[in-house]
Write a protein that holds these residues in place. Structure first.
Motif, mmCIF file in Angstrom:
data_model
loop_
_atom_site.group_PDB
_atom_site.id
_atom_site.type_symbol
_atom_site.label_atom_id
_atom_site.label_comp_id
_atom_site.label_asym_id
_atom_site.label_seq_id
_atom_site.Cartn_x
_atom_site.Cartn_y
_atom_site.Cartn_z
ATOM 1 N N GLY A 136 0.818 -1.210 0.000
ATOM 2 C CA GLY A 136 0.000 0.000 0.000
ATOM 3 C C GLY A 136 0.848 1.254 0.000
ATOM 4 O O GLY A 136 0.562 2.221 -0.729
ATOM 5 N N GLY A 137 1.903 1.259 0.811
ATOM 6 C CA GLY A 137 2.805 2.406 0.824
ATOM 7 C C GLY A 137 3.524 2.588 -0.495
ATOM 8 O O GLY A 137 3.716 3.713 -0.976
ATOM 9 N N TYR A 138 3.920 1.488 -1.105
ATOM 10 C CA TYR A 138 4.589 1.537 -2.408
ATOM 11 C C TYR A 138 3.668 2.141 -3.458
ATOM 12 O O TYR A 138 4.090 2.956 -4.284
ATOM 13 N N LEU A 139 2.403 1.744 -3.432
ATOM 14 C CA LEU A 139 1.432 2.273 -4.391
ATOM 15 C C LEU A 139 1.323 3.789 -4.277
ATOM 16 O O LEU A 139 1.249 4.495 -5.292
ATOM 17 N N LEU A 140 1.323 4.304 -3.052
ATOM 18 C CA LEU A 140 1.200 5.745 -2.866
ATOM 19 C C LEU A 140 2.446 6.485 -3.343
ATOM 20 O O LEU A 140 2.344 7.541 -3.970
ATOM 21 N N MET A 141 3.616 5.931 -3.078
ATOM 22 C CA MET A 141 4.858 6.629 -3.400
ATOM 23 C C MET A 141 5.267 6.471 -4.861
ATOM 24 O O MET A 141 5.798 7.394 -5.464
ATOM 25 N N PHE A 142 5.026 5.296 -5.430
ATOM 26 C CA PHE A 142 5.524 5.017 -6.791
ATOM 27 C C PHE A 142 4.441 4.357 -7.649
ATOM 28 O O PHE A 142 4.611 3.226 -8.105
ATOM 29 N N PRO A 143 3.335 5.037 -7.894
ATOM 30 C CA PRO A 143 2.218 4.375 -8.594
ATOM 31 C C PRO A 143 2.537 3.937 -10.015
ATOM 32 O O PRO A 143 1.902 2.998 -10.518
ATOM 33 N N ARG A 144 3.509 4.579 -10.648
ATOM 34 C CA ARG A 144 3.803 4.218 -12.038
ATOM 35 C C ARG A 144 5.148 3.525 -12.200
ATOM 36 O O ARG A 144 5.638 3.359 -13.322
ATOM 37 N N ALA A 145 5.746 3.108 -11.075
ATOM 38 C CA ALA A 145 6.955 2.291 -11.177
ATOM 39 C C ALA A 145 6.610 0.986 -11.882
ATOM 40 O O ALA A 145 5.549 0.410 -11.655
ATOM 41 N N LYS A 146 7.489 0.519 -12.729
ATOM 42 C CA LYS A 146 7.200 -0.697 -13.486
ATOM 43 C C LYS A 146 7.506 -1.934 -12.638
ATOM 44 O O LYS A 146 8.525 -2.004 -11.951
ATOM 45 N N VAL A 147 6.604 -2.888 -12.712
ATOM 46 C CA VAL A 147 6.768 -4.165 -12.024
ATOM 47 C C VAL A 147 6.699 -5.271 -13.070
ATOM 48 O O VAL A 147 5.749 -5.321 -13.862
ATOM 49 N N ASP A 148 7.702 -6.128 -13.102
ATOM 50 C CA ASP A 148 7.692 -7.251 -14.034
ATOM 51 C C ASP A 148 6.826 -8.361 -13.465
ATOM 52 O O ASP A 148 7.044 -8.831 -12.342
ATOM 53 N N VAL A 149 5.839 -8.767 -14.243
ATOM 54 C CA VAL A 149 4.887 -9.801 -13.824
ATOM 55 C C VAL A 149 5.010 -10.979 -14.777
ATOM 56 O O VAL A 149 4.973 -10.810 -15.995
ATOM 57 N N LEU A 150 5.196 -12.158 -14.210
ATOM 58 C CA LEU A 150 5.297 -13.376 -15.001
ATOM 59 C C LEU A 150 3.904 -13.958 -15.197
ATOM 60 O O LEU A 150 3.224 -14.316 -14.245
ATOM 61 N N PHE A 151 3.480 -14.036 -16.453
ATOM 62 C CA PHE A 151 2.212 -14.668 -16.806
ATOM 63 C C PHE A 151 2.506 -16.055 -17.364
ATOM 64 O O PHE A 151 3.325 -16.196 -18.273
ATOM 65 N N ILE A 152 1.842 -17.058 -16.807
ATOM 66 C CA ILE A 152 2.022 -18.434 -17.274
ATOM 67 C C ILE A 152 0.730 -18.873 -17.957
ATOM 68 O O ILE A 152 -0.331 -18.912 -17.334
ATOM 69 N N PHE A 153 0.833 -19.195 -19.244
ATOM 70 C CA PHE A 153 -0.330 -19.617 -20.033
ATOM 71 C C PHE A 153 -0.156 -21.084 -20.437
ATOM 72 O O PHE A 153 0.173 -21.390 -21.587
#
Length: 246
Positions: A136-153
């Protein structure tokens, strides 16, 4: 769908984040070899049991419960999320401030899980409520920081760089939906602890955000980290895609 890293480097060594990870791992290794009966008694003693807590006993379990985990996957997932998001908040808050923040979010998460169902005999264990506060704190401070998300299909995978507000907002929405749709007397994931910790993290991070100018801080950084971000080359699956012939 698994967040695996962010593009938000930390300029200082996150000693508290490291220490929290080490403590959680060592505590887990200390009891993981117990048989089922002893483990159940251990969790009932040191986990947060709402029925016992609301009767005035086991107040210390608000803290002890956040250092216990139910298995290797539970521990590994929580520590991964703490590693991704914790270092940046620790840099913004300072070591002592971040430790106090983390514990306060864990306490808020425990209360959010215990108070709606005060007669529950099910013990709550895990650091996920405190880590939800970090998110929650991260969202407030860095809302547009990029996060790498692994999608498994099923037979292939792909890593996508997604803004933090999408990743964390979707995660919060899933917790709220799951909390509403899951009966309170069913054991499993403590969804309301996640929601309570996340909200507490947002609120407790407000002073740090306001000191930096609030919306002015967002305007200066455009929601990105206040320093150059790390660049990763997205990974692709080596498994070929075979299209169906018509």
């Amino acid at each position: 769908m698994f967040p695996i890293r962010d593009h938000n480097p930390s300029g200082k060594t996150p000693y508290v984040t490291f220490a929290l990870i080490v403590i959680n791992v060592l505590v887990f290794l200390g009891y993981v070899s117990m048989d089922d009966w002893d483990l159940q008694r251990f969790f009932m003693t040191w986990g947060l049991v709402p029925a016992r807590f609301t009767s005035g006993a086991g107040l210390e379990t608000l803290f002890t419960s956040m250092f216990l985990h139910g298995g290797f996957l539970h521990l590994g997932g929580n520590m991964l999320f703490l590693w991704i998001y914790g270092d940046n908040l620790e840099e913004e808050m300072g070591h002592v401030g971040f430790l106090v923040f983390y514990l306060a979010c864990g306490v808020a998460a425990g209360l959010a899980q215990a108070l709606p169902d005060p007669a529950s005999p099910i013990p709550m264990v895990g650091a996920s409520g405190a880590i939800a506060g970090v998110m929650g704190g991260y969202l407030l401070m860095f809302p547009r920081a990029k996060v790498d998300v692994l999608f498994i299909f099923i037979i292939f995978f792909r890593i996508f760089a997604i803004p933090a507000w999408v990743v964390l907002g979707l995660w919060l929405a899933i917790q709220i939906f799951s909390g509403v749709s899951t009966p309170s007397d069913v054991g499993g994931v403590a969804y309301w602890a996640h929601v309570g910790g996340f909200v507490a993290g947002l609120v407790l991070t407000l002073p740090a955000w306001l000191r930096r100018g609030g919306q002015g801080y967002w305007q200066r950084t455009e929601g990105h980290p206040p320093h150059p971000e790390t660049h990763f080359e997205a990974s692709r699956s080596n498994v070929p895609l075979i299209r169906r012939r018509r």
